[in-house]
Design an enzyme around this catalytic site. Structure first.
Site, mmCIF file in Angstrom:
data_model
loop_
_atom_site.group_PDB
_atom_site.id
_atom_site.type_symbol
_atom_site.label_atom_id
_atom_site.label_comp_id
_atom_site.label_asym_id
_atom_site.label_seq_id
_atom_site.Cartn_x
_atom_site.Cartn_y
_atom_site.Cartn_z
ATOM 1 N N GLY A 183 26.192 34.913 30.294
ATOM 2 C CA GLY A 183 25.063 35.815 31.068
ATOM 3 C C GLY A 183 24.998 35.263 32.322
ATOM 4 N N GLY A 184 23.807 35.097 32.974
ATOM 5 C CA GLY A 184 23.733 34.535 34.342
ATOM 6 C C GLY A 184 24.139 32.999 34.674
ATOM 7 N N GLY B 290 55.519 40.781 56.693
ATOM 8 C CA GLY B 290 53.833 40.260 56.564
ATOM 9 C C GLY B 290 53.709 39.003 55.483
ATOM 10 N N ALA B 291 54.629 38.785 54.699
ATOM 11 C CA ALA B 291 54.275 37.555 53.725
ATOM 12 C C ALA B 291 54.604 36.488 54.440
ATOM 13 C CB ALA B 291 55.129 37.827 52.432
#
Lengths: 58, 516
Positions: free
Chosen positions: B173-174, B406-407
């Protein structure tokens, strides 16, 4: 042969005296406390675990 | 000693006994039987021998609803304190599953928060050991606020002190969000689980039937989700792993890492054998790393997640560096969503904590395809660019082979602020590979040629000769020096030595807005 607590303490004091290069008769015990095996040490021993705490450089 | 002294000492010893008894012998035995250590044993394993000091050991819950005032909860289900790791101060919390399932209530959270506050005051690392059933339901909203208090502190401490979460039991959970905000998450193979909703809830809401291990076990989080960074077989080896990691890190953002003399290695003469000149042939980049960092000093982070990029800490001449390297042996070392996230987070961690960055480049591209585009490769890939550009620590790159498009830019190129860029003679620094480039820029010439195949080959050869080398980039100043592989260690070491006192500040701002 099982050693008594007094014998173990005497041997420890003798070792410290030797390490410090002092006459054992010159040493005076100010306080004394029995250190038990910790719960972790007990667990490791009971389960026969091979364990060494990581230290820098290992 | 008078009678009053005697009685008060006895009273204290009795209280201590109650606290140290934790959940009782039966529950401790059950914890051991499942292969887990107790909360205090974990602290003993984590810290240097005999250095752990517990704080607030008697702090307890004020809750009275649902008969809470009648239930004994020694330490309120968590142990907190400080000690030394490699001779340096660190703070920790360790949830005690034997006490009320380690559930978190108001006092439990208060203890953790106090230890975190002390860690921040002392500028020392904070380690949280998680083994908890979750929020203590009987304490209602106070439990939830307790979590919020911890998350708030995690966030404020981020980038100030190293924060490490060790999951040695359930974390549901949290509760998952404190580890998630921390810098590193450690898990064990059999006993760790992390999920926002457990298998029962998943089944009731979606109908999906899945085991706890398949939903949120260590294998899933280390290889698929990327939530966990390190996995070990059991508690002892896991806590040793934390000790090992801390050996590479400074105490805080105002500190630098320890210098740990090791065995220097210079097998750079072997690099030309490890890395094939043919850029289509694969190799394991970890062999490249091992050829010049101190012997066995490479400590890989997230080795099973996004294996196309390798990140981790190593030492050169005893000094910590962070290494980011394309892994040619997996997906040809291309960058995709997970690799971008993994790389960017590591770069930012190193920048937070003054750890110089070494980038080993052999990247063909950002991975093409609709799956990548639709899942946001633009957004995720941008994180790499942002992280490198923003980093002000010393940044050195070695372009080993391919560096395309771009890499190439994303892998700590000169334009992004690299301090020193080296390239090996077989490096290919270009917009794209020859075949792809010729298909675009030579299309008309190939279509018009009497022998299109011969023309294509001619153009490919011309492109290879002109662009597929490091010399154009060197002539234009994007590569500082073309070096022999044999010289790699010596050149990298000299560059970091020169950059040791680098001081660079970003413009004053609240914070940047990294694409998330």
């Amino acid at each position: 042969m099982e050693l008594t607590m007094e014998q173990i303490a005497a041997m420890a004091i003798a070792s410290i005296a030797e390490e410090m290069q002092e006459d054992v008769k010159q040493l005076r015990i100010v306080s004394f406390r029995e250190v038990h095996q910790s719960s972790l040490e007990q667990y490791i021993a009971d389960n026969q675990i091979q364990y060494k705490k990581y230290q820098l450089g290992d | 000693m008078d009678e009053r002294w005697q009685s008060q000492i006895e009273r204290l010893m009795k209280k201590r006994e109650e606290v140290y008894a934790a959940g009782g012998a039966e529950r401790i035995a059950k914890q051991h039987a499942s292969g887990k250590l107790t909360a205090r044993e974990r602290m003993e394993a984590l810290f240097d021998d005999g250095t752990f000091v517990e704080i607030n050991d008697m702090l307890s819950s004020r809750a009275t609803d649902f008969g809470m005032d009648k239930k004994k909860k020694p330490g309120d289900g968590v142990i907190t304190g400080y000690g030394k790791i490699h001779g340096r101060v660190a703070f920790a919390s360790s949830q005690d599953f034997t006490v009320g399932g380690g559930a978190l209530g108001e006092a439990h959270a208060m203890k953790i928060c106090r230890a975190m506050d002390m860690a921040m005051d002392m500028k020392a690392p904070f380690i949280s050991v998680n083994d908890s059933g979750g929020a203590r339901i009987e304490e209602g909203i106070d439990s939830l606020t307790g979590y919020a208090d911890i998350f708030y502190r995690n966030t404020i401490a981020s980038g100030v002190i190293p924060q490490i979460s060790v999951i040695l039991g359930p974390c549901a959970g949290g509760a998952c969000y404190s580890p998630a905000i921390c810098d590193y998450i450690f898990m064990t193979e059999k006993n760790s689980q992390m999920y926002i909703t457990g298998p029962a809830v998943v089944k009731s809401v979606t109908g999906e039937v899945i085991s706890a291990a398949d939903l949120g076990g260590a294998a899933v989080h280390s290889a698929t989700s990327g939530v966990a960074h390190f996995v070990y077989p059991d508690d002892l080896s896991c806590l040793n792993g934390v000790r090992e990691l801390l050996g590479y890190l400074p105490q805080s953002n105002e500190d630098t890492s320890l210098v740990v003399p090791g065995v220097p290695v210079d097998n750079c003469a072997s690099l030309a054998d490890i890395v094939p000149a043919d850029s289509k042939r694969a190799y394991d980049v970890r062999d490249v790393i091992a050829a010049f960092v101190d012997a066995e000093s490479f400590f890989e982070v997230q080795p099973n997640f996004a294996r196309n990029i390798v990140v981790g800490f190593a030492r050169i001449e005893g000094k910590t560096v962070g290494i980011v390297a394309n892994q040619s042996a997996f997906m040809a070392g291309s960058l995709e969503i997970n690799a971008s996230d993994k790389g960017a987070r590591f770069i930012r961690f190193c920048d937070c904590f003054n750890i110089p960055l070494l980038t080993l480049v052999d990247v063909p591209a950002f991975l093409p395809g609709s799956q990548q585009e639709h899942n946001g490769i633009i957004r995720h890939g941008a994180k790499m660019l942002f992280a490198y550009a923003e980093a002000t620590v010393p940044k050195v790159s070695v372009i080993m082979r391919k560096a395309y498009g771009g890499a190439y830019i994303a892998m700590n190129s000169k334009g992004l602020g690299a301090d020193v860029v080296f390239a090996w003679p077989v490096a290919e620094i270009a917009v794209m590979g020859a075949a792809g480039a010729v298909a675009i820029i030579g299309k008309r010439a190939i279509d018009a040629a009497a022998d299109p195949d011969a023309k294509r080959k001619e153009l490919v050869d011309e492109y290879n000769d002109k662009f597929m080398n490091p010399y154009v980039a060197a002539e234009h100043g994007y590569v500082d020096e073309v070096i022999l592989p044999d010289e790699t260690r010596q050149k990298v070491l000299a560059a970091f030595d020169m950059l040791a006192e680098k001081k660079k500040a970003l413009p004053v701002k609240k914070h940047g807005n990294i694409p998330l």
